[in-house]
Structure formats: C-alpha cells, structure tokens
Enzyme design. Structure first.
Site, PDB file in Angstrom:
ATOM      1  CE  LYS A 280      12.625  -9.132   9.724  1.00 46.05           C
ATOM      2  NZ  LYS A 280      12.606  -7.936  10.577  1.00 46.05           N
TER       3      LYS A 280
ATOM      4  CG  HIS B  85      -0.245   0.111   2.515  1.00 43.02           C
ATOM      5  ND1 HIS B  85       0.492  -0.925   3.043  1.00 43.02           N
ATOM      6  CD2 HIS B  85      -0.139   1.135   3.391  1.00 43.02           C
ATOM      7  CE1 HIS B  85       1.018  -0.535   4.197  1.00 43.02           C
ATOM      8  NE2 HIS B  85       0.651   0.710   4.425  1.00 43.02           N
TER       9      HIS B  85
ATOM     10  CG  ASP C   6       2.056   8.378  10.999  1.00 42.11           C
ATOM     11  OD1 ASP C   6       1.267   7.623  10.404  1.00 42.11           O
ATOM     12  OD2 ASP C   6       1.691   9.244  11.819  1.00 42.11           O
TER      13      ASP C   6
ATOM     14  CE  LYS D 217      14.344   0.132   5.520  1.00 42.22           C
ATOM     15  NZ  LYS D 217      15.143  -1.098   5.503  1.00 42.22           N
TER      16      LYS D 217
HETATM   17  P1  NAD Z   1      20.963 -10.156  18.067  1.00 47.18           P
HETATM   18  O1  NAD Z   1      21.320 -11.370  17.300  1.00 47.18           O
HETATM   19  O2  NAD Z   1      21.891  -8.992  18.078  1.00 47.18           O
HETATM   20  O3  NAD Z   1      20.684 -10.513  19.620  1.00 47.18           O
HETATM   21  C1  NAD Z   1      19.929 -11.603  20.053  1.00 47.18           C
HETATM   22  C2  NAD Z   1      20.445 -11.962  21.441  1.00 47.18           C
HETATM   23  O4  NAD Z   1      19.598 -12.976  21.993  1.00 47.18           O
HETATM   24  C3  NAD Z   1      21.859 -12.537  21.442  1.00 47.18           C
HETATM   25  O5  NAD Z   1      22.617 -11.959  22.474  1.00 47.18           O
HETATM   26  C4  NAD Z   1      21.636 -14.033  21.658  1.00 47.18           C
HETATM   27  O6  NAD Z   1      22.732 -14.675  22.299  1.00 47.18           O
HETATM   28  C5  NAD Z   1      20.411 -13.989  22.556  1.00 47.18           C
HETATM   29  N1  NAD Z   1      19.683 -15.262  22.544  1.00 47.18           N
HETATM   30  C6  NAD Z   1      19.590 -16.180  21.568  1.00 47.18           C
HETATM   31  N2  NAD Z   1      18.844 -17.229  21.975  1.00 47.18           N
HETATM   32  C7  NAD Z   1      18.467 -16.955  23.232  1.00 47.18           C
HETATM   33  C8  NAD Z   1      17.686 -17.662  24.193  1.00 47.18           C
HETATM   34  N3  NAD Z   1      17.151 -18.848  23.918  1.00 47.18           N
HETATM   35  N4  NAD Z   1      17.485 -17.078  25.390  1.00 47.18           N
HETATM   36  C9  NAD Z   1      18.024 -15.881  25.675  1.00 47.18           C
HETATM   37  N5  NAD Z   1      18.769 -15.171  24.814  1.00 47.18           N
HETATM   38  C10 NAD Z   1      19.002 -15.715  23.607  1.00 47.18           C
HETATM   39  O7  NAD Z   1      19.519  -9.754  17.518  1.00 47.18           O
HETATM   40  P2  NAD Z   1      18.802  -8.349  17.672  1.00 47.18           P
HETATM   41  O8  NAD Z   1      19.030  -7.569  16.432  1.00 47.18           O
HETATM   42  O9  NAD Z   1      19.080  -7.756  18.992  1.00 47.18           O
HETATM   43  O10 NAD Z   1      17.268  -8.819  17.603  1.00 47.18           O
HETATM   44  C11 NAD Z   1      16.602  -9.371  18.721  1.00 47.18           C
HETATM   45  C12 NAD Z   1      15.108  -9.355  18.471  1.00 47.18           C
HETATM   46  O11 NAD Z   1      14.687  -8.013  18.219  1.00 47.18           O
HETATM   47  C13 NAD Z   1      14.618 -10.158  17.249  1.00 47.18           C
HETATM   48  O12 NAD Z   1      13.327 -10.657  17.522  1.00 47.18           O
HETATM   49  C14 NAD Z   1      14.538  -9.113  16.150  1.00 47.18           C
HETATM   50  O13 NAD Z   1      13.641  -9.475  15.110  1.00 47.18           O
HETATM   51  C15 NAD Z   1      14.018  -7.950  16.976  1.00 47.18           C
HETATM   52  N6  NAD Z   1      14.243  -6.643  16.357  1.00 47.18           N
HETATM   53  C16 NAD Z   1      15.501  -6.239  16.026  1.00 47.18           C
HETATM   54  C17 NAD Z   1      15.675  -4.979  15.466  1.00 47.18           C
HETATM   55  C18 NAD Z   1      17.050  -4.440  15.153  1.00 47.18           C
HETATM   56  O14 NAD Z   1      17.138  -3.264  14.737  1.00 47.18           O
HETATM   57  N7  NAD Z   1      18.116  -5.184  15.348  1.00 47.18           N
HETATM   58  C19 NAD Z   1      14.567  -4.170  15.197  1.00 47.18           C
HETATM   59  C20 NAD Z   1      13.301  -4.612  15.568  1.00 47.18           C
HETATM   60  C21 NAD Z   1      13.146  -5.855  16.150  1.00 47.18           C
END
Ligand code: NAD
Length: 471
Positions: free
Chosen positions: A105, A64, A98, A69
C-alpha cells in the site's frame, strides 16, 4: 488494549485471533503478520513559488508472491501505521480471492482538495519518480493502483513517469492498474469494488443457512440498506443493488450528514447533488439528519460502511441494528467492535473478502497489459459465427424460424466488460464458498472474518513453506 484500538492494532488482533486457532510452524505467523519493508519518502515539490516537502510511504507487506499490489492513497490524515494496516489487508485479500500478488500500500500526506490539477500532477509525478528510483516500482515487483483521493488520472501520470525511466520496457503499462480503459486500462475496473460487493451480497443470499443466521428471510429484493460514503465504492454498490436487485437504499451517510427515506432514496440523484454541492446537505427529496453517524445505528437489513476505517467502534457497536454488515471500506469495524458484534450475532461479510473486487479486476488489467491484447478480441466473432451456425442448424432441423430473443442470445459473444464481470462474479462466489468451507472445517473460527483470515494464512504459509524461507 485501548478502548478503540488503532487500525493496525485491529488488523493484527483479527489476524492473531485466526492464527491462534491454527497449527503453524513456530514463528511463521509473526513473520506473515509484520510488514516486510516500509519506505518513507520525503520529497520536494515547488508549489506557488515555494518548496514544499511532502511525506509519502510505500509499505510492502508480504512478498510470498510477486509483484506486490496495493493502492496509493492521498489523504491529509494518513500515517505509516495506517499504510501498514492497509498493506497487510492487501496480502490477506489477494490470498482469499486467489489473486497471485503479495500485499502493499502507498500513501501521500496531502489533501487533494487544496491543490490544483497541475499541482497534483507535479506531486504525483515526483512521488512516482521516488517510487521508481528508491522503492522498486515495476510491473514485476510492485504495482500500485488507485485508492482514496487518487484515480485513473493519477495512475496515468505514474505510468508516464515509469516509461520515462524505462523507455524500453515492453510491459510498462502493467506497472500500475486502475488506468482509463482508453489508456491501457480495462473496462469494468472503475466499478469493480462496488460490483464485487454486489456479487458478495448476492452469494450470501444464495445460502439460506447464512440468511437465517443473520435473522433475515428471502432474497435481496426489497431489503433495506444503509450506505456510508457515496464515493467510488459506495456509489457503485448502492446503484447496482437498487437498479439490478430491487433493494431499497433507505439511508446514505456522508461527511456532512445523512439522508433517510423509508421508501428508498434515488442513488443517482443523490450522487448528482453531492457532485454539485459537495455533500448531501440541502438535498430536497429526503429527510436530512445532521448527525450522520447516528444513522449507522438505524434499523436496516444491511449496513454498508464504504467510507473510512474505524467507523464501527466499541462505543456504537452495541447500538448497531443492522442484521448484516457488508464491509466496503477497509477496516470500518475495529477489533473490539467486531467482538461485540460477534457476540450479538450480527453477520459480518468482512472487508478482507468483500471489497476484493477492485484488486481482482486490477489483476485482470495487469494480465491484459502483459498479454498486450484485449480480452475477447480473438474469439468474439468466432463465437458469433458459431451461434449463427447453431441457428441455421435448428431452422433446418425444425423447419421453423428461431425466435429473435433466442437468436440474440445465441449470437451475442462476450466483450471485455462481460468477461471482466463474469471473472469477478466467479471469483467472489468461489471465495465466499472457500471461506464457508474453512468455517465448516474449523468451526472454532465462529465467524466469517476469522475463517477468511484462516484461509488467507493457510494459503500464504503454504506459499512460504513450498518455496522455502531463503535468505
Ligand atoms: P472515495 O474517496 O471515492 O469515497 C469516499 C466517500 O466517503 C466520499 O464520498 C466521502 O465524501 C465519504 N466520506 C468521507 N468522510 C466521511 C465520513 N466521516 N462519513 C461519511 N462519509 C464520509 O473512496 P473509495 O475509493 O470509495 O474508498 C472508500 C473505502 O473503500 C476506503 O476504505 C478504501 O480503502 C476502500 N476500498 C476502495 C477500493 C477502490 O477500488 N476504490 C477498493 C477496496 C477498498
């Protein structure tokens, strides 16, 4: 419904709960909910003398708004339905804050820890080439960013591949976000999701009715917080809340166990330990708990799941003692657990809003790339000069020197990082208030997550209806 539904089923259930409370034209909710297109790509890479075939996906959830992204995840356990769930969350998230993008993804089924940097570069470049050739990667149609297992390094490789195919595209840098600031990125992107979570929690504490609803009192200072996952998101939010807001990080849960300390853990030193030893085990300054997941159920004010999806389930939800859950990860709470927590009055600040800081700053980066100029470059010295003139005028009028502290404030003009943080703070505050207004208008939503989904559906359906549904 299975006791613990899949991630995609959970997202769809949360969406459907919100849509069922709305008066939408027949069929529109179904159209919004489903992914528009999913590319499944199988590509060969020569690794250690043999051809290995990797599987990757790019799911385009909603067009839309264009470009679409969403990050690219490298994980050995990823599946198409997980990518679709994450793409759907991106559409809703962008609408709520917004950011004028559709949702997408991507993922590659690969464990980055099993490959050298040079091998990962070949895998990333080969996947990126397929995305350009087959899945319409471009600054105007589909713009990836980093997610679990990828970061600025991978984004740099993807940009380089795109430039090889399109050497004449003056806007090439905008094909991907999350790049290093020195490589066409933007300051503040790396910390953005954690920073956005901090701003969301600060906004929560500005609303005494919400604080009371959660069974809390006062502000953030001294609040007891448990964080799951000390990766990019978890580390930044824990560090900022500890260093800037005086909150106490009393638990850190990682893949190999958890650390607890009622007096507060030093986030920086735990992070250092993880970087040196790969996990939290063996850290000397706190109590180590082998069954890390049990710490999610410990007494605390705020629980921040920032690791993986599906961590709070129907099984452990009845035992969660946190007053507030601030969702840093995508989909950390299953739909079934969400219902239990709603009944129990746990206040959830949902992923679809709370972790939108990353995509918000990616949007700023995309704008910067398209405008080919760093934010603040034109006006910074002008603002400083204006400040000097105000000081001069004050001194002439009063005959007194302006104190240094006021001088510093008046002559400090905003640089790129200040502007990014300011724009992010404004975005997170506005979105929180829009969700609250939606809840006030539609009290049948009952909680912040359902109100956030309703807000997203309102905005996306408005975009569809305004543009018409054109073949
Ligand atoms: P990352 O890989 O940097 O960090 C993930 C962390 O979780 C690591 O330290 C890992 O060791 C730990 N981990 C893995 N398995 C685990 C478990 N079973 N129990 C506890 N800890 C565990 O990833 P990230 O970029 O920080 O992303 C984390 C979450 O946030 C994901 O769901 C991702 O989709 C979401 N997210 C990330 C962003 C971003 O900008 N990086 C933005 C929005 C949402």
């Amino acid at each position: 419904m299975a006791r613990n539904s899949t991630f995609l089923e959970s997202v769809d259930r949360m969406f459907s709960r919100a849509a069922s409370l709305m008066d939408l034209p027949p069929g529109l909710a179904d159209h919004i909910r489903e992914c528009n297109v999913v590319y499944q790509l199988r590509f060969p890479v020569e690794i250690r003398g043999e051809i290995r075939t990797f599987r990757g996906w790019r799911a385009i959830h909603s067009e839309h708004r264009l470009p679409t992204k969403g990050g690219i995840r490298f994980s050995p356990n990823v599946s198409q339905s997980e990518v679709e769930a994450l793409a759907a969350l991106m559409s809703y998230k962008c609408a709520i804050v917004d950011v004028p993008f559709g949702g997408a993804k991507g993922a590659v089924e690969v464990d980055p820890r099993e490959y050298t940097e040079e091998e990962l570069e070949r895998i990333t470049r080969r996947f990126a080439a397929d995305l350009v050739r087959k899945a319409r990667l471009s600054p105007s149609l589909d713009v990836p960013g980093p997610d679990m297992g990828t970061g600025p390094r991978e984004m740099g490789w993807i940009l380089d591949v795109y430039k090889t195919f399109h050497p004449d595209d003056v806007n090439a840098a905008a094909v991907v976000t999350g790049k290093r600031p020195t490589a066409s990125g933007i300051r503040g992107r790396h910390e953005a999701t954690g920073r956005g979570l901090q701003y969301a929690l600060r906004e929560f504490f500005r609303h005494p009715d919400d604080v009371k609803k959660a069974g809390l009192e006062g502000g953030l200072e001294g609040k007891r917080i448990i964080v799951q996952g000390l990766g990019n998101v978890g580390y930044h939010v824990a560090k900022f809340l500890q260093e800037e807001d005086g909150a106490k990080i009393i638990g850190i849960v990682e893949w190999d166990g958890a650390l607890v300390d009622e007096n507060g853990l030093d986030v920086e030193s735990v992070k250092q330990h993880i970087m040196e030893h790969g996990g939290v085990k063996g850290y000397g300054g706190a109590t180590y708990v082998e069954n890390g997941a049990s710490v999610l159920e410990a007494e605390c004010d705020v629980l921040i799941p920032a690791a993986l999806e599906g961590q709070i389930t129907e099984e452990n939800a009845p035992r969660i003692k946190a007053k507030v859950i601030l969702e840093g990860a995508n989909g950390p709470t299953t739909a079934g657990a969400d219902e239990i927590l709603r009944r129990r009055g746990v206040f959830i600040i949902p992923d679809v809003y709370a972790n939108a800081g990353g995509v918000t700053v990616s949007y700023f980066e995309w704008i910067k790339n398209l405008s080919h100029i760093r934010f603040g470059r034109l006006e910074r010295r002008f603002e400083e000069m204006r400040g000097q003139q105000v000081i001069q005028a004050l001194e002439e009028l009063t005959g007194q020197p302006v104190p240094q502290s006021i001088r510093d404030v008046l002559t400090s003009a905003a640089g790129e990082l200040d502007l990014v943080r300011s724009g992010l703070d404004d975005t997170m505050r506005n979105a929180y208030n829009e969700i609250k207004e939606t809840l006030a208008r539609r009290p049948e939503a009952e909680d912040m997550r359902t109100a956030a989904y309703m807000l997203a559906i309102e905005k996306i359906s408005r975009a569809y209806l305004e543009h018409g549904v054109w073949p």
